[in-house]
Scaffold this motif. Structure first.
Motif, short mmCIF file in Angstrom:
data_model
loop_
_atom_site.label_atom_id
_atom_site.label_comp_id
_atom_site.label_asym_id
_atom_site.label_seq_id
_atom_site.Cartn_x
_atom_site.Cartn_y
_atom_site.Cartn_z
N GLU A 122 13.07 4.28 -5.91
CA GLU A 122 12.23 5.10 -6.79
C GLU A 122 10.76 4.95 -6.42
O GLU A 122 10.01 5.93 -6.40
CB GLU A 122 12.44 4.73 -8.25
CG GLU A 122 11.63 5.62 -9.18
CD GLU A 122 11.85 5.36 -10.64
OE1 GLU A 122 11.14 6.00 -11.44
OE2 GLU A 122 12.71 4.55 -11.01
N ALA A 123 10.34 3.74 -6.14
CA ALA A 123 8.95 3.51 -5.74
C ALA A 123 8.64 4.32 -4.47
O ALA A 123 7.59 4.97 -4.39
CB ALA A 123 8.71 2.03 -5.51
N HIS A 124 9.55 4.30 -3.52
CA HIS A 124 9.35 5.05 -2.28
C HIS A 124 9.24 6.55 -2.56
O HIS A 124 8.36 7.24 -2.04
CB HIS A 124 10.47 4.76 -1.29
CG HIS A 124 10.32 5.47 0.00
ND1 HIS A 124 9.39 5.11 0.95
CD2 HIS A 124 10.97 6.56 0.49
CE1 HIS A 124 9.47 5.94 1.97
NE2 HIS A 124 10.42 6.82 1.72
N ARG A 129 3.04 2.57 -2.04
CA ARG A 129 2.88 1.94 -0.72
C ARG A 129 2.44 0.49 -0.83
O ARG A 129 2.32 -0.20 0.18
CB ARG A 129 1.87 2.71 0.12
CG ARG A 129 2.28 4.13 0.41
CD ARG A 129 3.50 4.18 1.34
NE ARG A 129 3.95 5.54 1.54
CZ ARG A 129 5.02 6.06 0.96
NH1 ARG A 129 5.76 5.34 0.16
NH2 ARG A 129 5.38 7.30 1.19
N GLY A 130 2.16 0.03 -2.04
CA GLY A 130 1.74 -1.35 -2.24
C GLY A 130 1.86 -1.71 -3.71
O GLY A 130 2.17 -0.86 -4.55
N VAL A 131 1.63 -2.97 -4.00
CA VAL A 131 1.74 -3.46 -5.37
C VAL A 131 0.44 -4.15 -5.76
O VAL A 131 -0.25 -4.68 -4.89
CB VAL A 131 2.93 -4.43 -5.51
CG1 VAL A 131 4.24 -3.69 -5.40
CG2 VAL A 131 2.88 -5.56 -4.50
N PRO A 132 0.07 -4.10 -7.03
CA PRO A 132 0.75 -3.41 -8.11
C PRO A 132 0.49 -1.91 -8.05
O PRO A 132 -0.53 -1.46 -7.56
CB PRO A 132 0.12 -4.01 -9.38
CG PRO A 132 -1.27 -4.35 -8.95
CD PRO A 132 -1.15 -4.78 -7.51
N SER A 133 1.43 -1.15 -8.55
CA SER A 133 1.30 0.29 -8.67
C SER A 133 1.85 0.72 -10.02
O SER A 133 2.84 0.17 -10.49
CB SER A 133 2.07 1.01 -7.56
OG SER A 133 1.42 0.85 -6.33
N PHE A 134 1.20 1.70 -10.61
CA PHE A 134 1.55 2.18 -11.94
C PHE A 134 1.84 3.68 -11.87
O PHE A 134 0.99 4.44 -11.38
CB PHE A 134 0.40 1.95 -12.92
CG PHE A 134 -0.05 0.52 -13.00
CD1 PHE A 134 0.44 -0.31 -13.99
CD2 PHE A 134 -0.95 -0.01 -12.09
CE1 PHE A 134 0.03 -1.64 -14.08
CE2 PHE A 134 -1.38 -1.33 -12.16
CZ PHE A 134 -0.88 -2.15 -13.16
N PRO A 140 -0.04 11.12 -10.82
CA PRO A 140 -0.03 10.40 -9.54
C PRO A 140 -0.06 8.89 -9.75
O PRO A 140 -0.59 8.39 -10.74
CB PRO A 140 -1.32 10.89 -8.86
CG PRO A 140 -1.65 12.18 -9.54
CD PRO A 140 -1.14 12.06 -10.94
N VAL A 141 0.51 8.17 -8.80
CA VAL A 141 0.56 6.71 -8.87
C VAL A 141 -0.86 6.15 -8.81
O VAL A 141 -1.69 6.60 -8.03
CB VAL A 141 1.40 6.16 -7.70
CG1 VAL A 141 1.27 4.65 -7.57
CG2 VAL A 141 2.87 6.55 -7.89
N VAL A 142 -1.11 5.17 -9.66
CA VAL A 142 -2.37 4.43 -9.65
C VAL A 142 -2.08 3.10 -8.96
O VAL A 142 -1.25 2.33 -9.41
CB VAL A 142 -2.89 4.17 -11.08
CG1 VAL A 142 -4.16 3.33 -11.06
CG2 VAL A 142 -3.11 5.49 -11.82
#
Length: 164
Positions: A122-124, A129-134, A140-142
């Protein structure tokens, strides 16, 4: 009232993830208080955290996800715990309220491996592309350990989108 779904990707061996977690919590409560983290990164060694994530899934199923997540993050960033070591994971889980015997049994097998891989997939798909991600709702992912103000603004924007 409509639901607002938030997905957060992190890794126990990412020191920025603990900051990101605390900043997320601060954003939810709009507090500017001291984060209270005591990092000892001189003791931290990168390891494969896959089993720690399996343990987290099991803990979440027992309503102990937050407690186990916090204990593992503190143990890695502040105590130099080896989060690939099953004995250490079982002891840390027990400190967080998850029975050590159940943790040892879980870690001997491959339970929850599919759940961890599904999280990775799901993250992909969402472009993490890195952590942490929200990922807040469909916004869009923060990425990164962002400020509580930025995270709070993202929540407000997402809420406007779902509340119409």
């Amino acid at each position: 009232m409509p639901d607002l779904t938030v997905h957060i990707w992190f890794d126990f061996v990412c020191p920025w993830c603990h900051l990101g977690k605390r900043r997320w919590e601060a954003a939810l409560t709009a507090l500017a208080a001291e984060l209270g983290l005591a990092y000892r990164l001189d003791q931290a060694r990168p390891v494969n955290s896959f089993d720690a994530h399996r343990l987290l899934h099991a803990a979440a199923g027992r309503g102990l996800g937050d407690q186990v997540r916090e204990r593992l993050l503190l143990a890695y960033t502040g105590e130099g715990a080896d989060l690939a070591d099953h004995t250490a994971l079982a002891a840390l889980a027990q400190e967080a309220g998850f029975p050590a015997g159940a943790a040892r049994e879980l870690l001997r097998g491959d339970a929850y491996g599919d759940a961890v891989r599904a999280d990775e997939d799901e993250a992909h798909r969402r472009g993490v592309r890195g952590v942490p991600s929200f990922a807040i709702a469909d916004r869009p992912v923060v990425a990164g350990a962002q400020s509580p103000d930025l995270l709070l603004e993202e929540l407000r924007l997402a809420w406007r989108g779902v509340a119409g």
